[in-house]
Design a protein around this motif. Structure first.
Motif, PDB file in Angstrom:
ATOM      1  N   ILE A   1       9.183  10.681  -8.502  1.00 19.36           N
ATOM      2  CA  ILE A   1       8.815   9.927  -7.687  1.00 19.36           C
ATOM      3  C   ILE A   1       9.900   9.125  -6.889  1.00 19.36           C
ATOM      4  CG2 ILE A   1       8.070   9.232 -10.601  1.00 19.36           C
ATOM      5  CD1 ILE A   1      10.587   7.882 -10.699  1.00 19.36           C
ATOM      6  N   SER A   2       9.516   7.803  -6.361  1.00 19.37           N
ATOM      7  CA  SER A   2       9.668   7.505  -5.284  1.00 19.37           C
ATOM      8  C   SER A   2      10.020   5.607  -5.733  1.00 19.37           C
ATOM      9  CB  SER A   2       9.362   7.430  -4.231  1.00 19.37           C
ATOM     10  OG  SER A   2       8.055   7.288  -3.883  1.00 19.37           O
ATOM     11  N   ARG A   3      11.389   5.200  -6.057  1.00 13.21           N
ATOM     12  CA  ARG A   3      11.802   4.085  -6.418  1.00 13.21           C
ATOM     13  C   ARG A   3      10.764   3.215  -5.308  1.00 13.21           C
ATOM     14  NH1 ARG A   3      14.074   5.223 -10.761  1.00 13.21           N
ATOM     15  NH2 ARG A   3      15.696   7.436 -10.471  1.00 13.21           N
TER      16      ARG A   3
ATOM     17  N   LYS B   1      14.260  -1.730 -10.572  1.00 10.74           N
ATOM     18  CA  LYS B   1      15.111  -0.295 -10.082  1.00 10.74           C
ATOM     19  C   LYS B   1      14.809  -0.044  -8.906  1.00 10.74           C
ATOM     20  CE  LYS B   1      15.502   1.789 -14.765  1.00 10.74           C
ATOM     21  NZ  LYS B   1      14.856   0.803 -15.572  1.00 10.74           N
ATOM     22  N   PHE B   2      14.353  -1.061  -7.790  1.00  9.59           N
ATOM     23  CA  PHE B   2      14.693  -0.913  -6.323  1.00  9.59           C
ATOM     24  C   PHE B   2      14.837  -2.311  -5.880  1.00  9.59           C
ATOM     25  CE2 PHE B   2      12.961  -1.138  -2.186  1.00  9.59           C
ATOM     26  CZ  PHE B   2      13.168   0.001  -1.787  1.00  9.59           C
ATOM     27  N   GLY B   3      15.831  -2.347  -4.641  1.00 12.98           N
ATOM     28  CA  GLY B   3      16.277  -3.299  -4.135  1.00 12.98           C
ATOM     29  C   GLY B   3      16.338  -3.367  -2.784  1.00 12.98           C
ATOM     30  N   TYR B   4      16.154  -2.081  -2.253  1.00  8.93           N
ATOM     31  CA  TYR B   4      15.988  -1.906  -0.685  1.00  8.93           C
ATOM     32  C   TYR B   4      16.235  -0.600  -0.309  1.00  8.93           C
ATOM     33  CZ  TYR B   4      20.820  -2.178   0.704  1.00  8.93           C
ATOM     34  OH  TYR B   4      22.057  -2.615   1.042  1.00  8.93           O
ATOM     35  N   LEU B   5      15.453  -0.312  -0.004  1.00  4.35           N
ATOM     36  CA  LEU B   5      16.235   1.291   1.303  1.00  4.35           C
ATOM     37  C   LEU B   5      16.516   0.546   3.099  1.00  4.35           C
ATOM     38  CD1 LEU B   5      14.402   2.553   3.286  1.00  4.35           C
ATOM     39  CD2 LEU B   5      13.257   2.827   0.909  1.00  4.35           C
TER      40      LEU B   5
ATOM     41  N   VAL C   1      14.215   8.894  -3.876  1.00  2.00           N
ATOM     42  CA  VAL C   1      13.811  10.043  -4.964  1.00  2.00           C
ATOM     43  C   VAL C   1      14.549  10.277  -5.706  1.00  2.00           C
ATOM     44  CG1 VAL C   1      12.560  11.514  -4.168  1.00  2.00           C
ATOM     45  CG2 VAL C   1      12.504  10.411  -2.774  1.00  2.00           C
ATOM     46  N   ASP C   2      13.787  10.766  -7.601  1.00  4.32           N
ATOM     47  CA  ASP C   2      14.190  11.044  -7.860  1.00  4.32           C
ATOM     48  C   ASP C   2      12.358  12.452  -9.103  1.00  4.32           C
ATOM     49  OD1 ASP C   2      16.096  11.665  -9.908  1.00  4.32           O
ATOM     50  OD2 ASP C   2      16.448   9.725 -10.380  1.00  4.32           O
ATOM     51  N   THR C   3      13.562  12.531 -10.164  1.00  2.00           N
ATOM     52  CA  THR C   3      12.579  12.808 -11.464  1.00  2.00           C
ATOM     53  C   THR C   3      12.709  11.794 -12.280  1.00  2.00           C
ATOM     54  OG1 THR C   3      14.134  14.732 -11.775  1.00  2.00           O
ATOM     55  CG2 THR C   3      12.118  14.988 -10.421  1.00  2.00           C
ATOM     56  N   ALA C   4      11.464  11.891 -13.418  1.00  2.84           N
ATOM     57  CA  ALA C   4      11.529  11.521 -13.880  1.00  2.84           C
ATOM     58  C   ALA C   4      10.027  11.859 -15.463  1.00  2.84           C
ATOM     59  CB  ALA C   4      11.165   9.515 -14.147  1.00  2.84           C
TER      60      ALA C   4
ATOM     61  N   TYR D   1       1.085  -1.255  -0.478  1.00  4.96           N
ATOM     62  CA  TYR D   1      -0.060  -0.249  -0.277  1.00  4.96           C
ATOM     63  C   TYR D   1       0.833   0.950  -0.094  1.00  4.96           C
ATOM     64  CZ  TYR D   1      -3.781   3.311   1.956  1.00  4.96           C
ATOM     65  OH  TYR D   1      -4.796   4.506   1.754  1.00  4.96           O
ATOM     66  N   SER D   2       1.660   1.286   0.801  1.00  2.64           N
ATOM     67  CA  SER D   2       2.730   2.971   0.725  1.00  2.64           C
ATOM     68  C   SER D   2       4.382   1.943   1.236  1.00  2.64           C
ATOM     69  CB  SER D   2       1.893   3.353   2.186  1.00  2.64           C
ATOM     70  OG  SER D   2       2.041   2.948   2.933  1.00  2.64           O
ATOM     71  N   SER D   3       4.916   3.210   1.201  1.00  2.63           N
ATOM     72  CA  SER D   3       6.741   2.949   1.058  1.00  2.63           C
ATOM     73  C   SER D   3       6.699   4.119   2.362  1.00  2.63           C
ATOM     74  CB  SER D   3       7.176   3.070  -0.033  1.00  2.63           C
ATOM     75  OG  SER D   3       8.334   3.592   0.634  1.00  2.63           O
ATOM     76  N   PHE D   4       7.922   4.279   3.029  1.00  2.00           N
ATOM     77  CA  PHE D   4       8.559   5.404   3.667  1.00  2.00           C
ATOM     78  C   PHE D   4       9.537   6.300   2.762  1.00  2.00           C
ATOM     79  CE2 PHE D   4      12.938   6.684   5.263  1.00  2.00           C
ATOM     80  CZ  PHE D   4      12.756   6.806   6.708  1.00  2.00           C
TER      81      PHE D   4
END
Length: 510
Positions: A193-195, A259-263, A181-184, A141-144
């Motif tokens: 965007i947040s990956r 393009k996302f493994g972990y944070l 967090v980046d722009t695309a 549902y959501s992310s940090f």
């Protein structure tokens, strides 16, 4: 829960480097009544009883019952089991025994003209913060990173501008630095965007290790105006020490090429301070066997010193040649940590109490016992942060958003304590119960309370007294790993604690 977004804004946007949040004010404020083994055995219901060194912490008028002096020491030990549920996944852990200190010190009774005054000097550990909090669960549902992306998007700044702006929080800068967090360009439009939000599901894990507590030095005075009316006051100097280390991680449970493994985010926080408070009260005895108490506890004003640092790491899989990147506090701020000084004020309390004493007579050896109850009210909206030093309109304004968040998130609550004692010559048996109400305004969803069940034995003979008490605690609370923008709902962990503590008070008449 519209107010949760306001609280999120406070936590990341007002003072970008600090961990000063309303939850820390609640940690200093939402604590059960401390005292000696005797007072703990009867649920802490001491507001109309007295005759115990811990009366200075509840209703100082109770000190006036002393006609001689006491020396007391109250060592204790505590342990706990925790059950935390997050996203339908339950984690359990145990906490090893830890030392505690109940009310210890001196009481000097029978002083002054007609021996109507009593003085006390005691030390009590009034709050114990030691705890390890862990939970984890799958979240689709959501992310940090979602609120971090929101903050950057709402700023209207470029990435380079945001990295150099004092108005952007440290976590958001770290997310930009690591490209979490980046722009695309999507459908011809440049978007933030947040990956981690591009995944189907995340495994979210949270661990917080907290240590420390509050130890109060208290000076009390009680006075017997006449046989029916007693008054008293006390001055407390609480000493605060708190350390909190937090580790949070999100892992992709799905696509290995998105393009996302972990944070991972780590936070180190310490809070030290010294405070001051005042308590006053009276006890009225219309009949020998009836006692009524009224007590007021002022807010405790802490002068606090906070030290904070953090770090973030991200694995972005095949986005770059080097898939792993990290951002330290030093890299973002140029400093290993930051220190802030400010004041934290806990809410005032008012309580009323009644006691019935069986066979109340001048010779206490002939008394057979008592039943007693306290009702206490406090409003957690009264918690406040404020400037250290000179108080001006400008310095107060810096803390207004924090205090608005407190007002939006918390409410008033009633606390109840009841207890009793039966006396068998030199042996006493005691039972008690205490209930501390939910401090959260949204009590339909955020279930929280503290409940104590207690019992103990006492021994009195030839100027020596020994009390042994066990308190079983059944507590509920909630914990938010992060907060997202309204109208999206926030996800949180439901915390349950089953804790126990044993306390021994040994005293001598002087």
């Amino acid at each position: 829960m519209r107010y949760t977004f306001l609280l999120f804004l406070i936590t990341i946007a007002v003072l970008p480097a600090t961990a000063q949040v309303p939850e820390e004010a609640l940690r200093l404020s939402w604590n059960t009544q401390a005292g000696s083994a005797r007072s703990q055995a009867i649920g802490g219901a001491m507001a109309s009883l007295g005759g115990d060194a811990s009366a200075a912490l509840v209703n100082p008028a109770g000190l006036a019952f002393f006609k001689t002096g006491d020396i007391v020491i109250s060592p204790g030990i505590g342990f706990a089991k925790h059950q935390n549920t997050f996203r339908s996944t339950t984690e359990k852990n145990k906490q090893a025994g830890r030392f505690n200190l109940g009310t210890s010190g001196w009481v000097f009774g029978g002083l002054g003209n007609h021996a109507k005054n009593t003085l006390s000097l005691t030390v009590t550990k009034t709050a114990d913060f030691n705890r390890t909090l862990t939970y984890k669960g799958s979240n689709d549902y959501s992310s940090f990173a979602e609120p971090l992306a929101d903050e950057f998007a709402q700023s209207g700044l470029s990435i380079q501008q945001a990295l150099n702006s004092d108005a952007i929080s440290i976590p958001t800068k770290m997310a930009l630095y690591t490209y979490l967090v980046d722009t695309a360009t999507i459908n011809g439009n440049l978007q933030v965007i947040s990956r981690s939000e591009l995944t189907a599901a995340l495994l979210q894990q949270h661990t917080t290790q907290v240590s420390g507590g509050i130890t109060e030095i208290n000076m009390g005075w009680g006075h017997e105006l006449n046989k029916k009316l007693l008054i008293g006051a006390s001055l407390g100097i609480p000493i605060l020490k708190l350390n909190r280390d937090t580790y949070y991680r999100e892992d992709d449970l799905g696509d290995a090429n998105n393009k996302f493994g972990y944070l991972a985010f780590k936070e180190n926080y310490s809070l030290k301070g010294v405070g001051i408070n005042f308590r006053a009260g009276l006890i009225y005895r219309p009949k020998e066997y009836l006692r009524f108490g009224l007590a007021f506890h002022s807010p405790t004003s802490f002068m606090t010193n906070e030290t904070y640092s953090s770090g973030m790491a991200a694995d972005l899989e095949n986005l770059f040649t080097q898939r792993y990147d990290s951002a330290t506090y030093q890299a973002i701020t140029g400093r290993a940590s930051d220190t802030y000084k400010y004041t934290t004020t806990t809410p005032a309390r008012i309580m009323i109490s009644g006691s019935y004493v069986f066979r109340e007579v001048e010779n206490v050896n002939r008394q057979k016992g008592f039943i007693t109850a306290d009702i206490e009210y406090t409003n957690y909206k009264w918690m406040q942060f404020g400037p250290d030093g000179e108080v001006t309109t400008q310095t107060k304004a810096d803390y207004k958003p924090f205090n608005e968040a407190i007002d939006a998130f918390y409410k008033g609550a009633f606390n109840f304590r009841v207890g009793g004692e039966l006396k068998f010559k030199i042996i006493m048996a005691r039972l008690g119960f205490a209930y501390y109400g939910n401090p959260y305004k949204d009590n339909a969803h955020l279930k929280a309370r503290k409940m104590n069940l207690s019992g103990g034995l006492g021994y009195r003979h030839k100027g020596i007294f020994v009390d042994l008490t066990y308190v079983h605690r059944l507590n509920k609370d909630v914990h938010f790993p992060y907060r997202v923008n309204a109208p999206r709902a926030n996800t949180y962990a439901q915390l349950k604690e089953a804790a126990g503590s044993a306390m021994l008070t040994v005293g001598f008449k002087i």
